[in-house]
Write an enzyme that holds these catalytic residues in place. Structure first.
Site, PDB file in Angstrom:
ATOM      1  N   ARG A 175     -26.537 105.208  98.051  1.00 48.05           N
ATOM      2  CA  ARG A 175     -27.625 105.650  97.667  1.00 48.05           C
ATOM      3  C   ARG A 175     -28.856 105.097  98.337  1.00 48.05           C
ATOM      4  NH1 ARG A 175     -24.167 108.223  96.927  1.00 48.05           N
ATOM      5  NH2 ARG A 175     -23.309 109.268  95.174  1.00 48.05           N
ATOM      6  N   SER A 248     -29.676 112.982  88.986  1.00 42.65           N
ATOM      7  CA  SER A 248     -29.545 111.721  88.453  1.00 42.65           C
ATOM      8  C   SER A 248     -30.660 110.976  88.664  1.00 42.65           C
ATOM      9  CB  SER A 248     -28.230 111.019  89.259  1.00 42.65           C
ATOM     10  OG  SER A 248     -27.172 111.887  88.744  1.00 42.65           O
ATOM     11  N   GLU A 344     -33.224 106.053  90.975  1.00 42.95           N
ATOM     12  CA  GLU A 344     -32.771 106.920  92.212  1.00 42.95           C
ATOM     13  C   GLU A 344     -34.051 107.386  92.847  1.00 42.95           C
ATOM     14  OE1 GLU A 344     -29.887 109.375  93.063  1.00 42.95           O
ATOM     15  OE2 GLU A 344     -28.111 108.258  91.746  1.00 42.95           O
TER      16      GLU A 344
END
Length: 348
Positions: A175, A248, A344
């Site tokens: 990520r 998320s 995130e």
């Protein structure tokens, strides 16, 4: 579906306007920019560089699905709206497909499946744009973007030039990418190229896919996998058009084998996944759920009832509300498990 090159014929001039950003971020946070432009043509990029030199800052906006926006965004905001999808090459080992940065990610994945360019179907229904996908190095259900990535064309706003970037140039990790570490607003991703493997084989190692009735019998097609992923995601995750969310909210933390073994001895139900480097990825959603946060709220910000990784806007939430909830969750997980959860989304 367009086989035309990735450009249009709009005027290259850019004139900043005041813009409400509430509907341009999937969390649905009330936000406004005093200087906003839409990039519909790569020919406008030199004008963007000129505007950016005069602005205090530049925020490059895609689908707004990975952002926490304040009530007032200072500086210049540029929304990427380049369109176009085309097959560049049909090689024996791969389809080489290019998509413009402003294409919606899910629309691009579906277009590929419809054309028989298979290999992205596990990444169906991820919100956002094609141009934002390499920034986050998105991944889901056993497939990571970097495994299908070939190269991209980006505009270096600071230098005022196009740059071709390989996977190595993008410095992909979990990520993460070079775009998250360079100064904000330096890069506009114009187009992205993918090498989709031939012959195609389904990736079905993820437990939810193994259990899915559509995939349990016979030889599933890419369309079968695409449909199954869409069903699973819709059952688990809220639709941003109905309930504001950024998908998320936390990365799954990666720890050493020693840390994972110590945690497992204390918490036998710990959910973890072995990594190629010998470490372990812990399921952040499980950690949050075990700390009792699933379904709870702090003011107008809440944790989704079915997926503890998803923070939602219950109506009228601000960036401060969302981040206050995030910090409370981080504190609870750190206190109980000694693990730090990392958000995130980009917090502007």
């Amino acid at each position: 579906m367009s086989n035309s090159p990735v450009h249009t014929h709009a005027s290259p001039a850019l004139f900043p306007v005041s813009q409400d950003l509430t509907r341009l971020n999937t969390l649905g946070l009330a936000s406004r920019a005093d200087a906003f432009v839409t990039l519909g043509d790569p020919a406008q990029l030199p004008a963007l560089s000129q505007l950016a030199r005069e602005a205090s800052s530049l925020l490059v906006l895609g689908g707004g699905s990975n952002l926490v926006l304040p009530r007032q965004v200072e500086g210049l905001v540029a929304r990427v709206a380049f369109k176009g999808v085309r097959l560049l090459q049909a090689r024996p080992d791969a389809w080489l497909v290019e998509a413009a940065g402003g294409e919606t990610w899910h629309g691009f994945v579906e277009a590929c499946v419809n054309q028989g360019w298979d290999g992205l179907e596990n990444l169906a229904l991820i919100p956002g744009t094609v141009g934002a996908a390499p920034v986050q190095n998105i991944g889901a259900y056993g497939v990571e973007l970097e495994e299908r990535f070939h190269s991209l064309t980006a505009w270096d706003v600071r230098e005022g030039r196009h740059v071709e970037m390989s996977a190595a140039d993008c410095r992909f990790s979990y990520r993460d990418s070079v775009f998250k570490h360079d100064e904000p607003g330096r890069w506009v991703i114009v187009s992205v190229r993918f090498a989709l493997p031939r012959p195609w084989r389904p990736v079905l190692g993820y437990p939810d896919l193994q259990r899915h009735v559509r995939l349990a019998e016979g030889a599933p097609t890419a369309r079968d996998v695409f449909d199954a992923v869409c069903e699973i995601r819709r059952a688990k995750l809220p639709d941003p058009a109905v309930t504001g969310n950024a998908g998320s909210f936390f990365k799954n933390p990666i720890v050493s084998a020693g840390v994972r073994d110590a945690l497992l001895s204390r918490f036998p139900g710990l959910v973890s996944y072995a990594q190629p480097d010998g470490g372990y990825k812990l399921a952040a959603g499980w950690l949050i759920d075990q700390c009792g946060w699933k379904g709870r709220s702090l003011g107008a910000a809440g944790v989704h009832e079915r997926q503890a990784l998803v923070l939602v806007n219950r109506g009228g939430a601000t960036a401060a509300d969302i981040m206050g909830l995030a910090h409370a969750i981080q504190g609870a997980v750190s206190e109980r498990y000694g693990v730090r959860l990392e958000p995130e989304p980009v917090v502007v």
